[in-house]
Design a protein around this motif. Sequence first.
Motif, PDB file in Angstrom:
ATOM      1  N   ARG A 524     -24.085 -10.865  -9.387  1.00  0.00           N
ATOM      2  CA  ARG A 524     -23.508 -11.202 -10.690  1.00  0.00           C
ATOM      3  C   ARG A 524     -22.368 -12.195 -10.482  1.00  0.00           C
ATOM      4  N   PRO A 525     -22.714 -13.446 -10.233  1.00  0.00           N
ATOM      5  CA  PRO A 525     -21.697 -14.436  -9.878  1.00  0.00           C
ATOM      6  C   PRO A 525     -20.599 -14.599 -10.929  1.00  0.00           C
ATOM      7  N   HIS A 526     -20.961 -14.539 -12.199  1.00  0.00           N
ATOM      8  CA  HIS A 526     -19.981 -14.818 -13.252  1.00  0.00           C
ATOM      9  C   HIS A 526     -19.057 -13.621 -13.530  1.00  0.00           C
ATOM     10  N   ASP A 527     -19.435 -12.445 -13.033  1.00  0.00           N
ATOM     11  CA  ASP A 527     -18.585 -11.265 -13.211  1.00  0.00           C
ATOM     12  C   ASP A 527     -17.603 -11.086 -12.062  1.00  0.00           C
ATOM     13  N   ASN A 528     -17.846 -11.796 -10.972  1.00  0.00           N
ATOM     14  CA  ASN A 528     -17.094 -11.542  -9.746  1.00  0.00           C
ATOM     15  C   ASN A 528     -16.303 -12.764  -9.290  1.00  0.00           C
ATOM     16  N   LEU A 529     -15.174 -12.488  -8.683  1.00  0.00           N
ATOM     17  CA  LEU A 529     -14.342 -13.542  -8.122  1.00  0.00           C
ATOM     18  C   LEU A 529     -15.078 -14.241  -6.984  1.00  0.00           C
ATOM     19  N   GLN A 530     -14.995 -15.569  -6.982  1.00  0.00           N
ATOM     20  CA  GLN A 530     -15.587 -16.370  -5.914  1.00  0.00           C
ATOM     21  C   GLN A 530     -14.476 -16.999  -5.068  1.00  0.00           C
TER      22      GLN A 530
END
Length: 663
Positions: A524-530
């Motif tokens: 879930r890329p958009h929910d998590n810090l990158q």
Amino acid sequence: MKLETTQSGFAVSICGRRVLTHSAAAPCFFVGQGNDGITMHRGHFEIEDRLAERCPLAHAEIDGETIVLAAAKGHPPRLGVTLEGNALVLRALDPSVNRFWLRLVADRDENVWGGGEQFSYFDLRGRRFPLWSSEPGVGRDKTTEITFKADAAGQAGGDYYHTYYPQPTYVSSARYALHVGTFAFSAFDFRDNSFHEIEVWAVPERIELFAAPSFVELVEILSSRFGRQPPLPEWIYNGAIIGLKDGANSFNRLTKIREEGVKVAGLWCEDWVGIRPTAFGARLFWDWQANEMRYPGLRQHIAELNSEGIHFLGYVNPYLCEDGVLFKEAEAADYFVKDASGRIALIDFGEFLCGIVDFTNPDAAAWFSEEIIGARMLDYGLSGWMADFGEYLPVDVRLANGTDARLAHNHWPTLWAEVNAKAVASRGRTGEAVFFMRAGFTGIQKSCPLLWAGDQSVDFSRHDGLVTVICAALSSGLLGNSFHHSDIGGYTSLFGNVRTPELLMRWAEMAAFTPVMRSHEGNRPHDNLQIDGDPAVLSHFARMTAIYVHLAPYLRSLSLEATRRGLPVQRPLFLHHEEDRRTYGVQDCYLYGRDVLVAPVWQASQDERKLYLPAGADWIHVWTGQSFAGGQEISIEAPLGRPAVFYRADTEFETLFVGLRGV
């Protein structure tokens, strides 16, 4: 290995160590019959045995190096055992037998390691470990809320023994190792104080035993037996592999990441094949060729990256989605695994169906290797990829070569590795192009150049978080898998569980002292810090890549040592300190080669690390230069940016390690 008769029966020893003892009152061989129940749900398996018989083989007759075993004198023989070199060669003399047990001599204070890639427990003693390749599950701890929710939502919670990569091999602190030559379901049971019990749902062809004066020599023997990997590609040492799945915007983000000082060896875009939205998160479109709509002009972008010394990596797995172009091509050629009625066996991967390419069909395996990996990936310009999955072969399917799927299931990851390795070799790029896998079984070592630890939760949890990848590296490394790494920041984000800046930074600190640094955006890329989503995180990550690059001369030496001797890059403390038994149970620290000790901070909100320094050496704290005598437990400050790392005072790389203080 030596067979000797005793007053009450017989004994088998290797290098003077008794491993088997038999008497009529306490036999070591058992056989029987059972009917399994194995069902799969999205890579998770429910396994039960309806046992009909377990018969102790109390009567033994010995003729030279051969033992014939029966339930009692005068009863029909049921099992034959012959000593050949370092192996027990087995043959069922009763065709009804489909269960096998063997008890080996154990010491009360014995430690046991191995079992493939284990995530929860490095020392296997005191527990039973079923060995069946599967999804490990979310949380992997039945006492936690997240595992409970995962089980309730889709039978996806898992337990301590679940692993992508089991292997029926163990290493004993008595300095011997045992390997069971089978692909059938098996289990290692180390719960008894006086014996270890091996269970196999078939009579294995061979049980091999190895012994050596030291653990280092024993690991060398095992790595020679299972196959040694090529050295890491030279370009790996240039920095991290940055994982982005943002379509064409991935290139813009990579530029900004590099501008902030991140050392970059590669760009990994698993979404190079396109994206399929699902309830689980952003999934890939499983049709293994470049998606020019998501990545316009990808081939040119790859060439531009290569001109700057950056390599491009993609993604592939052994399944083809039903709505893809390649599915129709494979269907026309009859390359898929079939169901019981002879139709294509379609597997539900969560809102889409896929066929399994049948690697027991030589033409299908060659097609996947040449036409997909060779032509559509390597020839297209890829320098590497995640070779994902391999665990999802059901047991109720039909295979082209007629093998029972129950016996093929554990073999499947090894076949998958061979398909990838042959593609790389066909282009003359062994040791230059790199693929990484999570699934495995016996024999994967000689084909797969790099393991990765699979899908950890994005947290510090004891059974599914950061600390588990240390155990995974150590257990698999003893069995010939020299190179191991993990998704920086973890992968699985479910039920509101998301990354914190601290988690990303602590994971990056550990990764700087592993063979490969690679980030992942997660499910879930958009929910998590990158890594590029917070200036402090990005600055910290840049410094960790600088540390990794600074250590490249040392890592290069370890890579060459792995190729020559089969020693893992990440090593258990006891490998070089075997006289210090306090090192035998340590699983949250590791040696990076012989000369560096790494003790990652793996719990949240901690800025201090307690650890044990092995006896037999003096240890220098990397960041302060403070010296500590080995053989003691210490507590050291470990704020963000200064993980607990030490080097041996007698290392030939002292100048290099001292230089870390200026990075």
